[in-house]
Motif scaffolding. Structure first.
Motif: not given
Length: 305
Positions: A221-243
């Protein structure tokens, strides 16, 4: 002073009453407050005045129990064991009372305040009573339960802070959830008196998926990202998915695809919990999304599908 026999009867009756409350479709805060009164031996602790909870009175309840436990530990170990069970049951009742606050933004601050009192009590007890590892593990279970029950509830305005700060905050909350679950798991969820691993894992999945979904929605909604270029955002999603999943490299997927995976987790955990416990976490989350803002309209529509 109540006899051990009477204390045991009080514990068994109170545990039975709590199970009846928890097994109903609606958890009644009034019944929980009455149960707290019972667990304080009907002493004159007035924890609620009209709609306001008195933190000083709540703190007095825990000081009362700390003194009981300190004395019984020194004088009668059998008495200590049953009083410790009553103390744990009291904490459990307060945790369930906090569950009734989640959908009321005026009462949500009570959750943090209550848990601060509980943590202080735990620390005080550890200072005054030489608890063994069994007792400490059970206490940790109750503290852990609070971490994965409530770390998702606070609203965060992404526009008020740098994006990296938002990511750090969300990752911290996600880590708190899983740390809390591990603490509870270590004590076998309080010896499974009120729950089991399967239910608690689904609660963790439900709350964690909800947390990540709200973040992804904010990013779109506010900070459009189309991929996991931001490492900190990627870390959050990976943490969840890997769990919860065996996806090895999320770079091979779009954010939209990962969002669908997490949304399925959210939906399936809602269905499971409602089937087993009768509690409607879906409705609870929908109300929570509407509490502070209308920014979640799109997410609400997705969840309702």
């Amino acid at each position: 002073m109540k006899s051990i026999k009477n204390l045991t009867k009080l514990y068994e009756n109170s545990k039975k009453n709590l199970k009846l409350i928890l097994n109903s479709n609606h958890i009644d805060a009034i019944k929980l407050v009455k149960l707290i009164d019972t667990l304080t031996f009907d002493n004159s602790f007035i924890i609620k005045k009209n709609t306001i909870y008195d933190l000083n009175e709540i703190a007095k309840i825990f000081r009362f129990y700390e003194e009981l436990l300190k004395q019984s530990f020194q004088e009668d170990k059998n008495r200590f064991e049953i009083e410790f069970k009553l103390y744990l049951l009291l904490i459990k009742v307060f945790t369930e009372l906090c569950n009734t606050f989640v959908n009321n933004k005026n009462k949500i601050p009570n959750i943090d305040n209550f848990f601060q009192i509980l943590k202080e009590s735990k620390n005080m007890l550890k200072l005054t009573v030489p608890l063994d590892s069994k007792h400490i593990n059970i206490l940790n279970n109750l503290i852990g339960e609070q971490l994965y029950y409530f770390s998702h509830i606070h609203y965060h305005d992404i526009n008020e802070y740098p994006l990296d700060y938002t990511f750090e905050k969300y990752l911290l909350n996600l880590e708190r959830m899983f740390h809390g679950f591990d603490l509870s798991l270590a004590s076998n969820f309080g010896n499974k008196e009120f729950t089991n691993k399967e239910i608690e894992l689904e609660i963790l999945k439900n709350n964690a998926s909800f947390l990540v979904l709200t973040l992804i929605h904010k990013i779109y909604k506010y900070k459009p990202l189309d991929s996991f270029d931001n490492d900190k955002f990627k870390n959050i999603v990976e943490f969840y998915i890997n769990s919860f999943h065996k996806i090895k490299n999320i770079d091979n997927y779009t954010i939209a695809h990962i969002e669908e995976v997490i949304l399925r987790d959210f939906s399936s955990s809602n269905i499971y919990i409602n089937k087993i416990t009768k509690h409607d976490l879906l409705e609870q989350k929908l109300v929570l999304l509407k509490l502070y803002t209308d920014e979640y309209k799109q997410l609400i529509d997705m969840i309702k599908k």
